[in-house]
Enzyme design. Structure first.
Site, PDB file in Angstrom:
ATOM      1  NE  ARG A 237    -100.798 -45.161 -17.499  1.00 17.77           N
ATOM      2  CZ  ARG A 237    -100.930 -44.229 -18.432  1.00 17.77           C
ATOM      3  NH1 ARG A 237    -101.952 -44.265 -19.265  1.00 17.77           N
ATOM      4  NH2 ARG A 237    -100.052 -43.238 -18.521  1.00 17.77           N
ATOM      5  CD  GLU A 357     -96.022 -47.107 -15.762  1.00 20.73           C
ATOM      6  OE1 GLU A 357     -94.920 -46.669 -15.385  1.00 20.73           O
ATOM      7  OE2 GLU A 357     -96.164 -47.743 -16.813  1.00 20.73           O
TER       8      GLU A 357
HETATM    9  C1  LIG Z   1     -90.069 -43.350  -7.605  1.00 12.91           C
HETATM   10  C2  LIG Z   1     -90.218 -43.025  -9.054  1.00 12.91           C
HETATM   11  C3  LIG Z   1     -89.918 -44.003 -10.007  1.00 12.91           C
HETATM   12  C4  LIG Z   1     -90.002 -43.703 -11.368  1.00 12.91           C
HETATM   13  N1  LIG Z   1     -89.614 -44.645 -12.306  1.00 12.91           N
HETATM   14  C5  LIG Z   1     -89.564 -44.283 -13.623  1.00 12.91           C
HETATM   15  C6  LIG Z   1     -89.021 -45.187 -14.603  1.00 12.91           C
HETATM   16  O1  LIG Z   1     -88.601 -46.319 -14.291  1.00 12.91           O
HETATM   17  N2  LIG Z   1     -88.953 -44.765 -15.895  1.00 12.91           N
HETATM   18  C7  LIG Z   1     -89.410 -43.539 -16.295  1.00 12.91           C
HETATM   19  O2  LIG Z   1     -89.321 -43.231 -17.472  1.00 12.91           O
HETATM   20  N3  LIG Z   1     -89.932 -42.655 -15.381  1.00 12.91           N
HETATM   21  C8  LIG Z   1     -90.008 -43.006 -14.069  1.00 12.91           C
HETATM   22  N4  LIG Z   1     -90.510 -42.114 -13.136  1.00 12.91           N
HETATM   23  C9  LIG Z   1     -90.936 -40.797 -13.581  1.00 12.91           C
HETATM   24  C10 LIG Z   1     -92.445 -40.554 -13.518  1.00 12.91           C
HETATM   25  O3  LIG Z   1     -93.078 -41.323 -14.496  1.00 12.91           O
HETATM   26  C11 LIG Z   1     -92.680 -39.049 -13.658  1.00 12.91           C
HETATM   27  O4  LIG Z   1     -92.234 -38.439 -12.453  1.00 12.91           O
HETATM   28  C12 LIG Z   1     -94.131 -38.716 -13.902  1.00 12.91           C
HETATM   29  O5  LIG Z   1     -94.529 -39.151 -15.174  1.00 12.91           O
HETATM   30  C13 LIG Z   1     -94.406 -37.221 -13.802  1.00 12.91           C
HETATM   31  O6  LIG Z   1     -93.488 -36.487 -14.557  1.00 12.91           O
HETATM   32  P1  LIG Z   1     -92.722 -35.236 -13.886  1.00 12.91           P
HETATM   33  O7  LIG Z   1     -92.146 -35.705 -12.610  1.00 12.91           O
HETATM   34  O8  LIG Z   1     -91.799 -34.667 -14.884  1.00 12.91           O
HETATM   35  O9  LIG Z   1     -93.868 -34.194 -13.544  1.00 12.91           O
HETATM   36  P2  LIG Z   1     -94.449 -33.115 -14.564  1.00 12.91           P
HETATM   37  O10 LIG Z   1     -94.757 -33.751 -15.851  1.00 12.91           O
HETATM   38  O11 LIG Z   1     -93.557 -31.934 -14.557  1.00 12.91           O
HETATM   39  O12 LIG Z   1     -95.816 -32.727 -13.831  1.00 12.91           O
HETATM   40  C14 LIG Z   1     -95.850 -31.863 -12.699  1.00 12.91           C
HETATM   41  C15 LIG Z   1     -97.313 -31.699 -12.256  1.00 12.91           C
HETATM   42  O13 LIG Z   1     -98.073 -31.096 -13.320  1.00 12.91           O
HETATM   43  C16 LIG Z   1     -99.172 -31.934 -13.658  1.00 12.91           C
HETATM   44  N5  LIG Z   1     -99.388 -31.860 -15.101  1.00 12.91           N
HETATM   45  C17 LIG Z   1     -98.453 -31.978 -16.078  1.00 12.91           C
HETATM   46  N6  LIG Z   1     -99.018 -31.861 -17.282  1.00 12.91           N
HETATM   47  C18 LIG Z   1    -100.343 -31.690 -17.072  1.00 12.91           C
HETATM   48  C19 LIG Z   1    -101.477 -31.515 -17.924  1.00 12.91           C
HETATM   49  N7  LIG Z   1    -101.366 -31.525 -19.250  1.00 12.91           N
HETATM   50  N8  LIG Z   1    -102.688 -31.340 -17.351  1.00 12.91           N
HETATM   51  C20 LIG Z   1    -102.819 -31.358 -15.991  1.00 12.91           C
HETATM   52  N9  LIG Z   1    -101.796 -31.518 -15.140  1.00 12.91           N
HETATM   53  C21 LIG Z   1    -100.569 -31.685 -15.675  1.00 12.91           C
HETATM   54  C22 LIG Z   1     -98.761 -33.333 -13.232  1.00 12.91           C
HETATM   55  O14 LIG Z   1     -99.894 -34.161 -13.037  1.00 12.91           O
HETATM   56  C23 LIG Z   1     -97.992 -33.034 -11.952  1.00 12.91           C
HETATM   57  O15 LIG Z   1     -98.918 -32.880 -10.895  1.00 12.91           O
HETATM   58  C24 LIG Z   1     -90.453 -42.414 -11.781  1.00 12.91           C
HETATM   59  C25 LIG Z   1     -90.781 -41.445 -10.817  1.00 12.91           C
HETATM   60  C26 LIG Z   1     -90.647 -41.728  -9.473  1.00 12.91           C
HETATM   61  C27 LIG Z   1     -90.966 -40.641  -8.484  1.00 12.91           C
END
Ligand SMILES: Cc1cc2nc3c(=O)[nH]c(=O)nc-3n(C[C@H](O)[C@H](O)[C@H](O)COP(=O)(O)OP(=O)(O)OC[C@H]3O[C@@H](n4cnc5c(N)ncnc54)[C@H](O)[C@@H]3O)c2cc1C
Length: 373
Positions: A237, A357
């Site tokens: 981070r 992240e």
């Molecule tokens: C360009 C890019 C590169 C990436 N690279 C990697 C990588 O190398 N490896 C890897 O493993 N991942 C990677 N990711 C994935 C990234 O870490 C996830 O997209 C991120 O953690 C969010 O997960 P999600 O997209 O499933 O959203 P979700 O978990 O579905 O969340 C959707 C929304 O709900 C909110 N939310 C969810 N749970 C809660 C809660 N308990 N309380 C309040 N709000 C909540 C979130 O903040 C978000 O606004 C990458 C993503 C992108 C876009």
């Protein structure tokens, strides 16, 4: 605050960014081409794999050194900077939790120029690490992986995948971590996903269909996966906060230069107090974001728990860079909306800082939890 070695490294990364990244950033964004030549040059200069211990051919530096270099690279283009730094996510899991055999297998190959991806997120969700569903079923001396990951950075160029998978029943105690090598039968990488910003940094789906690996490729003990993931965040981070700091610094630089030359109502727009105030706020939040990132990195380098500091740094960097990029577009007026100037790219590139992240919402949950410890 920085020592001579850190300043030299920072300067090396700054000069490299100016010469090699900045002139190519707009074209890489348009073409979405993987910045292989830049990667090779940065590797040759010693700007990559900084945290790999010297025993495995790395520089043996800490999180602060990584943060300083990453900030500079991302000032030129955060897509390039992310591509060049993302090895450290997978490498750090192996450095801190891998066996000696695993370190000797993977780390020298990363130092030689191969890539590793960190594969946690699944189509079913990224925020809920404890809920991930990819399975690793024990079968004699092997594990058989089934499931899929998404948004995996550098996946289409990676030789190794550090994969989080479920070995036990529900929740955080049922997760384990594995190293999977490219070419293992049952491992398939999807095409790069098209996206809003950081377009030269590839992100792909990764599929495991009966992918059999020896148990010796498990990192740490069975059931330690969640702890390894949380520990990885403490290391990553501060670096990801530095992605934001680099973009933020560029927003300020571009906005300041434009505001000093663009004339309206008889004077450069920087003389209009409402514009000047934007620049003052942008520069103040930049310094705050930078210091929070350095502090989080410094703490972990000095053996201190940094979970709170790392989440604060990531949250503040993400929110302040998005605000800075929005104001940068505003300062440029109509030209801020044009691809002729770099700020529309900075705006697109900044958004994902609030998402990957750990989203900003998740950082707030971590911070609130840490406050109650
Ligand atoms: C360009 C890019 C590169 C990436 N690279 C990697 C990588 O190398 N490896 C890897 O493993 N991942 C990677 N990711 C994935 C990234 O870490 C996830 O997209 C991120 O953690 C969010 O997960 P999600 O997209 O499933 O959203 P979700 O978990 O579905 O969340 C959707 C929304 O709900 C909110 N939310 C969810 N749970 C809660 C809660 N308990 N309380 C309040 N709000 C909540 C979130 O903040 C978000 O606004 C990458 C993503 C992108 C876009």
């Amino acid at each position: 605050m920085l020592n001579d070695e850190e300043r030299q490294l920072q300067q090396l990364a700054r000069t490299f960014t100016q010469r090699e990244i900045m002139p190519q950033a707009a074209e890489l964004d348009r073409s979405k081409a993987f910045p292989q030549a830049i990667y090779d040059q940065a590797l040759a200069l010693g700007l990559l794999n900084l945290t790999v211990p010297e025993a495995y051919g790395g520089a043996g530096l800490g999180c602060l050194a990584l943060t300083l270099v990453t900030e500079e690279l991302c000032r030129g283009c955060v897509g390039v900077g992310a591509t060049l730094s993302i090895n450290s996510l997978a490498a750090d899991a192996i450095i801190h939790h891998g066996s000696e055999e695993q370190k000797r297998w993977v780390l020298p190959r990363l130092v030689a120029g191969e890539l590793a991806s960190y594969a946690a997120t699944e189509p079913g969700g990224g925020s809920d690490v404890a809920g991930l569903q990819t399975r690793a079923a024990r079968d004699g001396d092997d594990y058989v992986l089934s499931g899929s990951k998404t948004w995996i950075s550098n996946a289409n160029h990676a030789s190794f995948f550090v994969v989080f998978a479920r070995t036990g029943d529900g929740g955080s105690r049922g997760l384990s971590v594995f190293i999977v090598e490219r070419g293992t039968p049952g491992l398939r990488i999807g095409e790069p996903l098209d996206k809003l910003g950081q377009r030269c940094a590839p992100t792909c789906e990764v599929f495991f269909d009966g992918c059999r690996i020896p148990a010796s490729q498990r990192v740490g003990e069975e059931g330690q996966g969640f702890r390894i993931a949380m520990d990885a965040f403490d290391h990553s981070r501060p670096m990801v906060a530095a992605f934001g700091v680099g973009v933020h610094a560029r927003c300020l630089e571009e906005s300041l230069a434009y505001a000093q030359t663009r004339v309206t109502m008889g004077q450069p727009i920087i003389r209009h107090q409402l514009v000047a105030a934007k620049l003052a706020e942008m520069s103040t939040s930049l310094e705050a974001a930078r210091l929070l990132a350095y502090r989080a990195a410094w703490l972990i380098d000095h053996g201190q728990r940094n979970t709170l500091a790392a989440s604060q740094a990531k949250l503040f960097a993400a929110e302040s860079v998005m605000a800075a990029a929005t104001e940068a577009v505003q300062i440029f007026g109509g030209m801020g909306y044009s691809t002729e100037y770099p700020v529309e790219k900075l705006f697109r590139d900044a958004k994902v800082l609030q998402i990957y992240e750990g989203t900003s919402e998740i950082q707030k949950l971590v911070i609130a939890r840490e406050l109650q410890r």
